[in-house]
Design an enzyme around this catalytic site. Structure first.
Site, PDB file in Angstrom:
ATOM      1  CE1 TYR A 124     -22.589   8.375 -19.993  1.00 58.02           C
ATOM      2  CE2 TYR A 124     -24.360   7.684 -20.815  1.00 58.02           C
ATOM      3  CZ  TYR A 124     -22.987   8.301 -21.381  1.00 58.02           C
ATOM      4  OH  TYR A 124     -22.263   8.792 -22.382  1.00 58.02           O
ATOM      5  CD  GLU A 172     -23.429   0.991 -21.915  1.00 58.63           C
ATOM      6  OE1 GLU A 172     -24.703   1.639 -22.119  1.00 58.63           O
ATOM      7  OE2 GLU A 172     -23.753   0.651 -21.110  1.00 58.63           O
TER       8      GLU A 172
END
Lengths: 354, 402
Positions: free
Chosen positions: B138, B253
């Site tokens: 990411y 997450e």
């Protein structure tokens, strides 16, 4: 917000509507300006709605709706700073429910539940709360001693008094003198002197009766503080959304956004702590710990909220015309009631063996 | 999601409990009691012992490491109630889940939602068996909190993409088999130019360099992509859908990071550790009154946090959607975790500042590394500042443009 039963939601909505329409902050302003402690007609309405008997058992004229229900009402009244002896009188009633004899319950609870009699706790003797300790003493059914900063003392007809050997009931009258103490919140507080006043012991409770009563006082006071913190937060947020400086609405400034996000976080944690306290009273599970949690969190969060509320309103927050200052002043009185944060952290440590 | 609840009525829960007990008795060896799960460790894998491997295979082949995932993809297919029974019985047996990592926590749930049938059949079963490690591609050097600014580019070459760019903070990148990656497929639009791509870490052109952190560990890496060929079958969802899918994954997450506090549930109370290190006075009170007050303050705050996490779950259940207060849990939980670590090293004095070598207990050294590593929790997964932006804008309605 805790998940509520339907009856609780209805009660909460009713209290909210009543507070907003019948007892907005402006009503408190008028009471203050008139030099009164509270509006007796509003208190009578509250009695008629059954609020004074929410934690009183049905057989003694109450509704026995429980502490969460009472907390919801107290929170709503806290939002609008409704001046009333509801908290003090409910605590007196709970003391009798916990430790009173059948005869004492029959004599006092129905009157307290209807609101025609106002009760209050007279525990502390100094200017700082020190827990369940007192020097007031009882000899041959007569109580002597001086109680400081007793809430709702002028309006009360019945005192629940902590003495060195237990908790007693003393009716206003013979041997009882009340001397006003005008605190910043401009509510009803007084020093009460008992000089051989006829006293009846609450003899049917546990050995920890005084602590049990104090834990109830801490949790219910925290519920009032929750309403106040919520109101200060909501009005401050609304103010930031309409106030323009530098051709910009204040709420678009990130420095203010983050402070409000922090206050929102604190407020939600406070709500959890207060609701956990009320739930503990309804279930009887770990009440002393829950009381420390509820009141310590409430002290810290309302303290910060009331300071930030004034600061974020800027200069107008300093004026009597704006409401936020009322909350600052009432906040400090409630923070000092039944244990400041230092006292409560010490109590938490002791309860946990360190 | 298909669950076994349909074929297994609730009153059979106790039968299931018996089944679990028997399974644990037969498969969980005593020597593994209380040990950790290497897949979940931030320090990376250690060599798997025979016993550990057998335990992983036993759990993985039943799908019980991912108990509520659909059976058709290798999950356990259990109902929530059965999963709770499994959890309870594992706790009783001091057994731990050998299946974990980012595949379980983040990627799996997201692929089950957005992946096509072929992708699910290919990628989910190895996650359930604990055979494949996934890492997250990411962040980039210039795309941290401003994640959508990412520049790693996937160029369309017909049946495949050619990927060039650099990712950073790739947790466990040096041990990972595969990477779920946000890449740019269109430079003309910041958000809709992003796609969600799966990349093999052993593909030619992928280079991984571990980053040494203040804790002395290297749980994060820089990952470089140079002309890496990725087949188009590895695109999840549609081109340009990456930002939507990527954000969904971040919700998983965040849930896991704030839930990371759960590992502190079984930790010794600070007050007990403090009593051991500092001692008490004749009243049984900690000798350092100031520290005593701060520990009490911390404990009150921590208990309030736990109650708030529970409240968030209850509210979410009652209203059938994620409760607003979920958004405060990451900030509060991560800050309290750091506060605990700071108090812990203060309690231990110089022994709480040991780097390595003699004169320290193993636990003390672990606390020091944990204290340092824990500084990451308020930065990753959406920093405290980003979370505050989200609270201010989405909940409080404090918009930038009005």
């Amino acid at each position: 917000m805790a998940v509520l039963y339907e009856e609780q939601s209805m009660l909460r909505d009713m209290a909210r509507e009543w507070a907003v329409n019948e007892s907005p902050v402006n009503a408190w302003r008028k009471v203050r300006d008139a030099g009164l402690d509270f509006d007796a007609s509003k208190w009578a309405e509250m009695g008629q709605m059954g609020w004074a008997g929410i934690i009183v058992p049905e057989e003694f004229g109450g509704t026995d709706f429980g502490w969460m229900s009472l907390g919801l009402v107290v929170e709503e009244l806290g939002k609008t700073l409704t001046a009333s002896p509801l908290v003090a009188s409910s605590l007196a009633a709970s003391a009798i429910a916990l430790g009173g004899s059948q005869a004492q319950k029959e004599k006092y609870l129905p009157q307290l539940a209807s609101g025609e009699l106002i009760g209050t706790l007279a525990f502390d003797e100094g200017s700082r709360h020190r827990g369940a300790v007192a020097e007031a003493s009882v000899l041959g059914g007569k109580l002597s001693g001086t109680k400081s900063f007793v809430h709702e003392a002028n309006g009360a007809g019945l005192f629940v008094v902590l003495a060195s050997d237990g908790v007693y009931l003393v009716e206003k009258g013979e041997g009882v003198s009340v001397s006003d103490r005008e605190l910043v919140d401009r509510r009803d507080h007084a020093e009460v002197t008992f000089a051989s006043a006829p006293a009846e012991k609450l003899a049917d409770g546990s050995d920890n009766l005084a602590d049990e009563i104090l834990d109830r006082a801490r949790i219910l006071t925290a519920a009032e503080m929750l309403g106040m913190a919520q109101y200060v937060f909501d009005t401050t947020l609304a103010y930031l959304k309409q106030r323009v400086q530098f051709n910009q609405v204040l709420s678009t400034f990130q420095a203010l956004q983050h402070r409000m996000a922090g206050l929102y976080t604190d407020l939600e944690l406070m709500r959890t702590a207060v609701e956990a306290g009320l739930t503990a009273l309804d279930t009887g599970f770990k009440v002393p710990e829950a009381a420390c949690l509820a009141k310590a969190r409430s002290n810290d969060v309302l303290h910060l909220m009331s300071r930030e509320g004034v600061q974020l309103h800027g200069g107008v927050g300093m004026t009597d015309e704006y409401d936020v200052g009322f909350y600052l002043k009432r906040a400090r009185v409630l923070e000092a009631s039944w244990g400041g944060s230092g006292f409560l952290k010490d109590r938490h440590a002791k309860l946990n063996g360190y | 999601m298909a669950t076994a609840a349909e074929t297994r009525p609730e009153d059979d829960l106790e039968t299931f409990r018996g089944e679990v007990k028997a399974f644990l008795k037969a498969n969980f060896p005593d020597e593994l009691k209380g040990k950790g799960n290497a897949l979940r460790s931030v320090e990376g894998p250690t060599e798997e012992t025979e016993a550990e491997k057998a335990w992983r295979v036993a759990m993985g082949s039943r799908g019980w490491g991912t108990p509520t995932w659909p059976k058709q993809y290798g999950g356990g297919g259990l109902s929530k109630k059965q999963a709770r029974v499994l959890e309870q019985e594992m706790a009783v047996a001091a057994a731990w889940n050998p299946i974990g990592g980012m595949g379980v926590m983040m990627f799996g749930p997201t692929l089950l939602e957005y992946g096509n049938e072929t992708q699910k059949q290919e990628h989910i079963p190895p996650i359930c068996r604990g055979e494949i490690r996934w890492c997250q591609g990411y962040s980039e050097p210039n795309a941290g909190s401003d994640l959508a600014n990412l520049q790693t580019f996937a160029e369309d070459r017909g049946d495949h993409y050619v990927v060039n760019g650099q990712k950073t903070w790739t947790s466990g990148g040096q041990w990972a088999d595969k990477c779920f990656c946000l890449v740019r497929t269109d430079r003309s639009d910041k958000h809709t130019g992003i796609s969600f791509l799966l990349i093999d870490m052993d593909a030619p052109g992928v280079e991984v360099r571990p980053i040494q952190m203040i804790s002395g560990m290297s749980p994060f890496c820089e990952t470089f992509f140079t002309d890496v060929q990725v087949p188009k079958e590895n695109l999840v969802g549609k081109e340009g859908q990456g930002w939507t899918i990527g954000k969904r994954l971040l919700q998983h997450e965040r849930t896991n990071i704030s839930g990371g506090g759960a590992s502190m549930l079984n930790a010794q109370p600070l007050s007990k550790i403090a009593k051991d290190y500092l001692g008490t006075d004749e009243n049984g009170q900690l000798v350092d009154a100031d520290l005593r007050g701060r520990i009490a303050d911390y404990e009150i705050a921590w208990n309030t946090f736990l109650l708030t996490a529970r409240r968030a779950i209850e509210e979410s259940k009652a209203q059938g959607g994620v409760s607003e207060i979920s958004s405060i849990l990451k900030n509060v939980g991560s800050k309290l975790g750091q506060q605990r670590a700071e108090l812990l090293i203060e309690i231990m004095g110089f022994r709480g500042l040991g780097w390595e070598g003699e004169g320290f207990r193993q636990k003390e050294l672990e606390h020091v590394r944990g204290w340092l590593f824990g500084k990451a929790t308020t930065i990753y997964g959406g920093s405290t500042e980003i979370q505050n932006n989200i609270i201010a804008k989405r909940i409080l309605g404090m918009l930038d443009h009005q």
